[in-house]
Design a protein around this motif. Structure first.
Motif, PDB file in Angstrom:
ATOM      1  N   THR A  42       0.809  -1.217  -0.221  1.00 46.90           N
ATOM      2  CA  THR A  42      -0.114   0.526  -0.372  1.00 46.90           C
ATOM      3  C   THR A  42       0.704   1.132   0.014  1.00 46.90           C
ATOM      4  O   THR A  42       0.640   2.188  -0.452  1.00 46.90           O
ATOM      5  N   MET A  43       2.169   1.170   0.760  1.00 47.47           N
ATOM      6  CA  MET A  43       2.991   2.399   1.022  1.00 47.47           C
ATOM      7  C   MET A  43       4.025   2.082   0.349  1.00 47.47           C
ATOM      8  O   MET A  43       4.990   2.949   0.754  1.00 47.47           O
ATOM      9  N   ALA A  69      -0.493   0.944  -6.810  1.00 50.07           N
ATOM     10  CA  ALA A  69      -0.230   0.427  -5.220  1.00 50.07           C
ATOM     11  C   ALA A  69      -0.872  -1.041  -4.905  1.00 50.07           C
ATOM     12  O   ALA A  69      -2.316  -1.263  -5.171  1.00 50.07           O
ATOM     13  N   ASP A  70      -0.521  -1.609  -3.850  1.00 47.65           N
ATOM     14  CA  ASP A  70      -0.870  -2.578  -3.065  1.00 47.65           C
ATOM     15  C   ASP A  70      -0.956  -3.743  -4.840  1.00 47.65           C
ATOM     16  O   ASP A  70      -2.243  -4.243  -5.441  1.00 47.65           O
ATOM     17  N   HIS A 113      -3.440   5.549  -4.982  1.00 51.36           N
ATOM     18  CA  HIS A 113      -3.158   7.040  -4.234  1.00 51.36           C
ATOM     19  C   HIS A 113      -3.964   7.684  -5.257  1.00 51.36           C
ATOM     20  O   HIS A 113      -3.199   7.757  -6.382  1.00 51.36           O
ATOM     21  N   ASP A 138      -6.785   4.953  -0.414  1.00 49.49           N
ATOM     22  CA  ASP A 138      -5.488   5.565  -0.563  1.00 49.49           C
ATOM     23  C   ASP A 138      -5.518   7.243   0.008  1.00 49.49           C
ATOM     24  O   ASP A 138      -6.324   7.647   1.241  1.00 49.49           O
ATOM     25  N   HIS A 139      -4.156   7.024   0.267  1.00 47.41           N
ATOM     26  CA  HIS A 139      -3.398   7.870   1.393  1.00 47.41           C
ATOM     27  C   HIS A 139      -3.026   9.498   0.282  1.00 47.41           C
ATOM     28  O   HIS A 139      -2.354   9.570   1.413  1.00 47.41           O
ATOM     29  N   GLY A 198       0.618   8.339  -0.513  1.00 44.09           N
ATOM     30  CA  GLY A 198       0.872   7.761  -0.851  1.00 44.09           C
ATOM     31  C   GLY A 198       1.670   8.186  -2.212  1.00 44.09           C
ATOM     32  O   GLY A 198       2.482   7.484  -2.956  1.00 44.09           O
TER      33      GLY A 198
END
Length: 215
Positions: free
Chosen positions: A103-104, A136-137, A159, A169-170, A174
């Motif tokens: 994810t990050m 991501a991820d 993201h 969703d950061h 992100g």
């Protein structure tokens, strides 16, 4: 209502993934760059259970008729008629999952054309979206198709600048994680993708793909 919105966002990501991957392969072909072609995004369908006074929510949905009725009573204009039991339907796949990124966290094992292709694809999405989105991820499962094995991406996260593309969703955090962690390989350079840290990077676009990254 929340489940409906989350599943709808997940479907949107799968459709966006199909769009970006098609553009990625077209860009590689236009530059005569060899990439791993046995990747695709999952084909998913959004479904809602038909309910009535005599047809109750399925046990598997985890919802009760009382919960749905309460949700309908609390609906606003933004969530009108969303209360119900929803599903995201995808083809059955094997349980073995290949994780390409977190994810990050961006890929660090860049050995082989498959890994380099995924890494370049992630970079391409950032450029092609005009620096407004990072995928991501990224994960996949192997699926046999026409005597060949295809890696099918599913349940990816994004993201975005707006930070509203769904669960995980950061936002800018992100995107910054990608900028700080991404490692360009020779494939990124062959694809004419600028280093994400470059302040004057020219996004790849439909109108001017061939000029991106010439400097």
């Amino acid at each position: 209502v929340e489940n409906a919105q989350n599943l709808s966002a997940e479907l949107d990501r799968a459709l966006l993934g199909q769009y970006f991957l098609k553009a990625f392969y077209a860009h590689a072909e236009s530059l005569s760059v060899e990439v791993e072609e046995n990747f695709e995004f999952v084909e998913a369908r959004f479904a809602r259970e038909f309910l009535s006074e005599k047809v109750l929510p399925s046990h598997a949905s985890g919802a009760t008729q009382e919960q749905i009725e309460d949700a309908r009573a609390a609906e606003s204009e933004d969530t009108e008629a969303l209360a119900g039991a929803y599903w995201l339907i995808e083809p059955m796949r094997v349980q073995t999952v290949k994780k390409w990124s977190g994810t990050m966290s961006q890929p660090v094992n860049l050995t082989g054309r498959r890994a380099m292709t995924v890494n370049a694809f992630i970079h391409f999405v950032y450029e092609y979206s005009q620096h407004k989105m990072v995928i991501a991820d990224v994960q996949s499962t192997a699926t046999a198709r026409s005597n060949k094995v295809t890696d099918v991406f599913f349940d990816v996260m994004t993201h975005t600048v707006a930070g509203d593309s769904g669960v995980g969703d950061h936002g800018h955090a992100g995107i910054d994680a990608f900028i700080n962690q991404h490692i360009c390989t020779s494939l990124c350079r062959q694809m004419q993708l600028r280093g994400p840290k470059a302040p004057a990077a020219q996004p790849v676009s439909d109108d001017d793909e061939s000029d991106a990254g010439e400097e």
